[in-house]
Scaffold this active site. Structure first.
Site, PDB file in Angstrom:
ATOM      1  N   TYR A  62       3.757   8.026   8.906  1.00 57.00           N
ATOM      2  CA  TYR A  62       2.490   8.499   9.244  1.00 57.00           C
ATOM      3  C   TYR A  62       1.461   7.834   8.301  1.00 57.00           C
ATOM      4  O   TYR A  62       1.736   7.918   6.999  1.00 57.00           O
ATOM      5  CB  TYR A  62       2.465  10.026   9.128  1.00 57.00           C
ATOM      6  CG  TYR A  62       3.150  10.813  10.317  1.00 57.00           C
ATOM      7  CD1 TYR A  62       2.652  10.845  11.308  1.00 57.00           C
ATOM      8  CD2 TYR A  62       4.461  11.325   9.869  1.00 57.00           C
ATOM      9  CE1 TYR A  62       3.198  11.449  12.473  1.00 57.00           C
ATOM     10  CE2 TYR A  62       5.052  12.027  10.926  1.00 57.00           C
ATOM     11  CZ  TYR A  62       4.641  12.097  12.310  1.00 57.00           C
ATOM     12  OH  TYR A  62       5.253  12.892  13.283  1.00 57.00           O
TER      13      TYR A  62
ATOM     14  N   ARG B 256      -0.720   9.041  16.621  1.00 58.11           N
ATOM     15  CA  ARG B 256      -0.567  10.520  16.941  1.00 58.11           C
ATOM     16  C   ARG B 256      -1.858  11.127  17.194  1.00 58.11           C
ATOM     17  O   ARG B 256      -2.651  11.404  16.406  1.00 58.11           O
ATOM     18  CB  ARG B 256       0.180  11.116  15.895  1.00 58.11           C
ATOM     19  CG  ARG B 256       0.344  12.752  16.303  1.00 58.11           C
ATOM     20  CD  ARG B 256       1.489  13.531  15.115  1.00 58.11           C
ATOM     21  NE  ARG B 256       0.795  13.715  13.777  1.00 58.11           N
ATOM     22  CZ  ARG B 256       1.340  14.601  12.861  1.00 58.11           C
ATOM     23  NH1 ARG B 256       2.412  14.991  13.279  1.00 58.11           N
ATOM     24  NH2 ARG B 256       0.711  14.614  11.761  1.00 58.11           N
TER      25      ARG B 256
ATOM     26  N   HIS C 160       5.295   8.777   2.981  1.00 60.41           N
ATOM     27  CA  HIS C 160       4.906   8.103   1.839  1.00 60.41           C
ATOM     28  C   HIS C 160       5.388   6.622   1.654  1.00 60.41           C
ATOM     29  O   HIS C 160       6.621   6.823   2.304  1.00 60.41           O
ATOM     30  CB  HIS C 160       5.402   8.931   0.524  1.00 60.41           C
ATOM     31  CG  HIS C 160       4.748   8.288  -0.614  1.00 60.41           C
ATOM     32  ND1 HIS C 160       5.635   7.427  -1.301  1.00 60.41           N
ATOM     33  CD2 HIS C 160       3.689   8.600  -1.443  1.00 60.41           C
ATOM     34  CE1 HIS C 160       4.668   7.027  -2.361  1.00 60.41           C
ATOM     35  NE2 HIS C 160       3.649   7.904  -2.713  1.00 60.41           N
TER      36      HIS C 160
ATOM     37  N   ASP D 214      41.019   4.343  21.326  1.00 62.01           N
ATOM     38  CA  ASP D 214      41.140   4.496  23.064  1.00 62.01           C
ATOM     39  C   ASP D 214      39.378   4.140  23.487  1.00 62.01           C
ATOM     40  O   ASP D 214      38.681   3.890  22.593  1.00 62.01           O
ATOM     41  CB  ASP D 214      41.728   5.622  23.493  1.00 62.01           C
ATOM     42  CG  ASP D 214      41.106   6.820  23.039  1.00 62.01           C
ATOM     43  OD1 ASP D 214      40.176   6.954  22.425  1.00 62.01           O
ATOM     44  OD2 ASP D 214      41.774   7.922  23.484  1.00 62.01           O
TER      45      ASP D 214
HETATM   46  O1  1VU Z   1      -1.551   2.205  -4.829  1.00 58.91           O
HETATM   47  P1  1VU Z   1      -2.627   2.657  -3.929  1.00 58.91           P
HETATM   48  O2  1VU Z   1      -3.450   3.764  -4.586  1.00 58.91           O
HETATM   49  O3  1VU Z   1      -3.330   1.482  -3.270  1.00 58.91           O
HETATM   50  O4  1VU Z   1      -1.899   3.455  -2.773  1.00 58.91           O
HETATM   51  C1  1VU Z   1      -1.321   4.888  -3.184  1.00 58.91           C
HETATM   52  C2  1VU Z   1      -1.515   5.584  -1.671  1.00 58.91           C
HETATM   53  O5  1VU Z   1      -2.561   5.344  -1.021  1.00 58.91           O
HETATM   54  C3  1VU Z   1      -0.453   5.056  -0.942  1.00 58.91           C
HETATM   55  N1  1VU Z   1      -0.133   6.008   0.151  1.00 58.91           N
HETATM   56  C4  1VU Z   1      -0.005   5.727   1.439  1.00 58.91           C
HETATM   57  N2  1VU Z   1      -0.431   4.652   2.130  1.00 58.91           N
HETATM   58  C5  1VU Z   1      -0.441   4.807   3.465  1.00 58.91           C
HETATM   59  N3  1VU Z   1       0.021   5.898   4.209  1.00 58.91           N
HETATM   60  C6  1VU Z   1       0.622   6.835   3.695  1.00 58.91           C
HETATM   61  N4  1VU Z   1       1.232   7.941   4.310  1.00 58.91           N
HETATM   62  C7  1VU Z   1       0.544   6.925   2.113  1.00 58.91           C
HETATM   63  N5  1VU Z   1       0.805   7.712   1.331  1.00 58.91           N
HETATM   64  C8  1VU Z   1       0.420   7.118   0.067  1.00 58.91           C
HETATM   65  O6  1VU Z   1       0.701   4.690  -1.660  1.00 58.91           O
HETATM   66  C9  1VU Z   1       0.174   4.427  -3.009  1.00 58.91           C
HETATM   67  C10 1VU Z   1       1.076   5.485  -3.816  1.00 58.91           C
HETATM   68  O7  1VU Z   1       0.584   6.932  -3.499  1.00 58.91           O
HETATM   69  P2  1VU Z   1       0.930   8.199  -4.465  1.00 58.91           P
HETATM   70  O8  1VU Z   1       2.239   8.070  -4.817  1.00 58.91           O
HETATM   71  O9  1VU Z   1      -0.155   8.080  -5.451  1.00 58.91           O
HETATM   72  O10 1VU Z   1       0.598   9.270  -3.387  1.00 58.91           O
HETATM   73  P3  1VU Z   1      -0.684   9.955  -3.187  1.00 58.91           P
HETATM   74  O11 1VU Z   1      -0.818  11.165  -4.004  1.00 58.91           O
HETATM   75  O12 1VU Z   1      -1.751   8.977  -2.836  1.00 58.91           O
HETATM   76  O13 1VU Z   1      -0.448  10.656  -1.801  1.00 58.91           O
HETATM   77  C11 1VU Z   1       0.483  11.516  -1.521  1.00 58.91           C
HETATM   78  C12 1VU Z   1       0.373  12.164  -0.105  1.00 58.91           C
HETATM   79  C13 1VU Z   1       1.642  13.043   0.338  1.00 58.91           C
HETATM   80  C14 1VU Z   1      -0.691  13.009  -0.100  1.00 58.91           C
HETATM   81  C15 1VU Z   1       0.362  10.895   0.928  1.00 58.91           C
HETATM   82  O14 1VU Z   1       1.555  10.189   0.760  1.00 58.91           O
HETATM   83  C16 1VU Z   1      -0.266  11.354   2.175  1.00 58.91           C
HETATM   84  O15 1VU Z   1      -1.196  11.589   2.875  1.00 58.91           O
HETATM   85  N6  1VU Z   1       0.988  11.436   3.159  1.00 58.91           N
HETATM   86  C17 1VU Z   1       0.800  11.405   4.710  1.00 58.91           C
HETATM   87  C18 1VU Z   1       0.711  12.851   4.980  1.00 58.91           C
HETATM   88  C19 1VU Z   1       0.600  13.172   6.360  1.00 58.91           C
HETATM   89  O16 1VU Z   1       0.318  12.184   7.091  1.00 58.91           O
HETATM   90  N7  1VU Z   1       1.028  14.386   6.793  1.00 58.91           N
HETATM   91  C20 1VU Z   1       0.895  14.602   8.086  1.00 58.91           C
HETATM   92  C21 1VU Z   1       2.103  14.026   8.922  1.00 58.91           C
HETATM   93  S1  1VU Z   1       3.830  14.986   8.692  1.00 58.91           S
HETATM   94  C22 1VU Z   1       3.885  16.055   9.592  1.00 58.91           C
HETATM   95  O17 1VU Z   1       2.716  16.237  10.391  1.00 58.91           O
HETATM   96  C23 1VU Z   1       4.926  16.971   9.842  1.00 58.91           C
HETATM   97  C24 1VU Z   1       4.976  18.108   8.833  1.00 58.91           C
END
Ligand code: 1VU
Length: 307
Positions: free
Chosen positions: A27, A85, A236, A283
């Site tokens: 996602y 989605r 993630h 089998d």
């Molecule tokens: O290194 P950069 O700063 O360039 O990038 C960060 C961050 O932006 C990136 N990243 C992602 N890129 C694309 N898609 C993602 N889903 C995503 N998540 C992170 O990766 C680099 C490292 O990230 P981080 O470790 O610093 O993590 P953050 O604090 O930025 O983000 C954590 C969350 C959980 C907020 C993030 O991963 C996120 O928004 N995930 C998607 C959540 C989501 O889509 N929820 C709905 C679907 S799940 C569902 O409905 C079922 C329950």
């Protein structure tokens, strides 16, 4: 890549053509340009640009505009499946979402969240058909009603190629309290996995929300694969490789499957339907299982050297 050279016929009733690689469904919230950029280098089998729960309500229009750019600009052409989605049926946003995303020639699959009845799929399938495009549907089963109607949902349209289970929404709907053992989810997960296989669909397991814990991800992925899920949702970038490795057959299982198919071929020549391999009876059901493992290994690019 080496392929098996068995002279015996592939066992009848085995539909390996429907096997397809969709291990990690990743996602990407479409309201965040940085995350969209990041998705361009992801190796996930399926990138799912999200207009629903990953996007706050006051960014829905912006996300709908950004998703078209995301689809157009993702540089990976054939090796990745691109999906969106949409917002749920009845949200008041689903029609706008569909109208927008069906414009994109890059779209491969639409995920419909919180499906509760076949009618929720009918409207999406109708719009896809009218667009004249070849786009699949993943049906999200996320509520108790979705679970009890799942058999009808699975048959709502031939465009459905996967059923997906969402644990957090299921708990929100039922009030079920999550435990570390995940025992409270076994019934619903088993229903989704079993129904998917009954109708020759893929089964996509829940998200591991504890996204900083590799141990939890490994445990949940192994368990999901053992329960028959063919893939898992991820939120993630760090979850992608772990999930893709654990939803491909492990090397020792691939080797075992290769030996079973080889043994099948040799024993077929001398007219034996069942044979002994390392003290275990082999089998037809075991032989069919082995063919399926080899097909999945082939899709995942795993070499089978022993054949
Ligand atoms: O290194 P950069 O700063 O360039 O990038 C960060 C961050 O932006 C990136 N990243 C992602 N890129 C694309 N898609 C993602 N889903 C995503 N998540 C992170 O990766 C680099 C490292 O990230 P981080 O470790 O610093 O993590 P953050 O604090 O930025 O983000 C954590 C969350 C959980 C907020 C993030 O991963 C996120 O928004 N995930 C998607 C959540 C989501 O889509 N929820 C709905 C679907 S799940 C569902 O409905 C079922 C329950």
């Amino acid at each position: 890549r080496q392929r098996h050279t068995a002279t015996a016929p592939v066992p009848s009733g085995l539909d390996l053509g429907s096997e397809k690689l969709r291990r990690a469904v990743f996602y990407v919230p479409c309201s965040e340009d940085r995350k969209i950029q990041k998705s361009y280098c992801s190796a996930a089998d399926c990138i799912m640009y999200d207009l629903e729960d990953g996007v706050s309500f006051n960014r829905k229009d912006q996300a709908r505009n950004l998703v078209l750019n995301a689809l157009a600009n993702n540089p990976r052409t054939t090796a990745v499946e691109l999906g969106v989605r949409i917002n749920g049926i009845g949200s008041g946003l689903e029609h706008k979402d569909l109208t927008a995303v069906l414009e994109s020639p890059r779209l491969n699959v639409i995920m419909v969240p919180k499906v509760e009845q076949p009618e929720d799929i009918h409207m999406v399938a109708k719009m896809i058909k009218e667009s004249g495009r070849n786009i699949g549907i993943i049906a999200g089963i996320e509520t108790a009603r979705g679970i009890i109607n799942i058999r009808d949902i699975a048959q709502a349209s031939p465009l459905i190629d996967a059923l997906l289970f969402a644990a957090e929404d299921y708990c929100a709907d039922t009030g079920i309290v999550r435990t570390q053992s995940r025992k409270e989810l076994y019934y619903a997960r088993s229903v989704v996995s079993t129904t998917a296989h009954a109708f020759k669909k893929q089964a996509i397991d829940m998200v591991t929300m504890d996204f900083r814990s590799k141990q939890t991800l490994v445990e949940e992925s192994r368990e999901g694969a053992e329960m028959g899920f063919t893939g898992k949702q991820v939120i993630h970038p760090a979850q992608v490789d772990v999930v893709q490795e654990l939803f491909a057959p492990p090397r020792e299982i691939v080797e075992k499957a290769a030996r079973i198919v080889k043994g099948y071929s040799e024993n077929y020549e001398i007219g034996k339907g069942a044979f002994d391999l390392d003290g275990k009876a082999i089998d037809m059901p075991v032989i069919k299982w082995a063919y399926r493992v080899l097909r999945r290994a082939e899709l995942a690019g795993i070499q089978v050297d022993s054949l």
